[in-house]
Design an enzyme around this catalytic site. Structure first.
Site, PDB file in Angstrom:
ATOM      1  N   SER A 144       0.726   7.003  -4.084  1.00  0.00           N
ATOM      2  CA  SER A 144      -0.630   7.525  -4.294  1.00  0.00           C
ATOM      3  C   SER A 144      -0.650   8.988  -3.903  1.00  0.00           C
ATOM      4  O   SER A 144       0.131   9.425  -3.040  1.00  0.00           O
ATOM      5  CB  SER A 144      -1.634   6.750  -3.433  1.00  0.00           C
ATOM      6  OG  SER A 144      -2.873   7.443  -3.350  1.00  0.00           O
ATOM      7  N   TYR A 157      -4.652   2.950   4.376  1.00  0.00           N
ATOM      8  CA  TYR A 157      -4.087   3.163   3.047  1.00  0.00           C
ATOM      9  C   TYR A 157      -3.155   4.371   3.025  1.00  0.00           C
ATOM     10  O   TYR A 157      -2.034   4.303   2.496  1.00  0.00           O
ATOM     11  CB  TYR A 157      -5.222   3.345   2.046  1.00  0.00           C
ATOM     12  CG  TYR A 157      -4.784   3.520   0.612  1.00  0.00           C
ATOM     13  CD1 TYR A 157      -4.297   2.438  -0.114  1.00  0.00           C
ATOM     14  CD2 TYR A 157      -4.871   4.756  -0.021  1.00  0.00           C
ATOM     15  CE1 TYR A 157      -3.899   2.589  -1.439  1.00  0.00           C
ATOM     16  CE2 TYR A 157      -4.477   4.914  -1.341  1.00  0.00           C
ATOM     17  CZ  TYR A 157      -3.992   3.826  -2.043  1.00  0.00           C
ATOM     18  OH  TYR A 157      -3.601   3.984  -3.359  1.00  0.00           O
TER      19      TYR A 157
END
Length: 263
Positions: A144, A157
């Protein structure tokens, strides 16, 4: 004369979004495809139908990365059933936002299991098979943009994706001697069901004025990059973290620039 062997790709989290698009694109490039899914078996079989429509064989298998050991075992079985693995795409993951002061240890552990520990175990299974096969291979980890760019509420995350990207570099270093390349693709916001955008909605319909290109990414756009990393032309590329975010990561100083120099 024996029939030429078709290469085999396995994609985790392939029931929708980037995973489904990747499985479909790879099928179009001549790969038979293993399709991992967690819960939505119907959607996984829809991906298999899209793969078959491109003339490729498909194998659907259940896999829950919240149980890293079980996920690795499921992948082991899938590789055996497919007859090997040439390309492994570590795509399955979960997104989560929670303030650092309110995050729970239970959710921290769950996200790290799905986004880091599970992918570690699965990549290890795939790499061991590639080494035994003796013909090299390609591993692509889907990370990501938040592997390097923090976001509020993203402690868990961001930590998981940052770990996955560094794992990519170590894997690339160690597996190069076996002619296995390892790279990470780091998408910015992508119009996927995980991000609240149904598959049938095109990214151009979702306005994102703060992103230089004005919209989130399309799953297909990320999938095409992943597929490139599986091609012969990418044979010398390893240990790379490739950002595909429509320019989002270029905007860090934009807001401050609106005020700089006014006083």
């Amino acid at each position: 004369m024996s029939e030429k062997r078709r290469p085999i790709a396995i994609v985790t989290g392939a029931s929708s979004g980037i995973g489904r698009a990747t499985a479909t694109v790879l099928a179009g490039r001549g790969f038979d495809v293993g399709i991992g899914y967690r819960a939505n078996e119907k959607a996984a079989h829809e991906t298999a139908e899209a793969v078959a429509a491109r003339g490729a064989a498909a194998l659907v298998f259940a896999q829950d990365l919240a149980d890293p050991a079980g996920a690795a075992a499921a992948l082991e079985t899938a590789v055996e059933r497919l007859g090997g693995v040439d390309v492994f795409v570590n795509n399955a993951g979960v997104n989560r936002r929670a303030p650092f002061l309110e995050e729970t240890l239970q959710d921290w552990q769950r996200v790290l299991a799905v986004d880091l520990t599970g992918p570690f175990g699965c990549a290890q299974v795939a790499a061991r098979h590639m080494v035994r096969q003796g013909r090299g291979g390609r591993i692509v980890n889907v990370s990501s943009v938040h592997d390097t760019i923090p976001i509020g509420g993203g402690a868990t995350y961001c930590a998981a994706k940052g770990g996955l990207s560094m794992l990519t570099k170590v894997m690339a270093l160690e597996l190069a001697e076996h002619d296995i390349t390892v790279n990470a693709v780091s998408p910015g916001e992508t119009a996927t069901p995980m991000n609240g955008v149904p598959d049938e909605v095109d990214a151009a319909e979702v306005a994102r004025p703060e992103i230089p290109l004005g919209r989130p990414g399309r799953s297909r756009e990320v999938a095409e990059l992943i597929a490139f990393l599986a091609e012969p032309g990418a044979a010398y590329l390893t240990g790379a973290l490739i950002t595909v975010d429509g320019g989002l990561s270029l905007t860090a100083a934009v807001a401050n620039a609106r005020y700089a120099g006014r006083n």
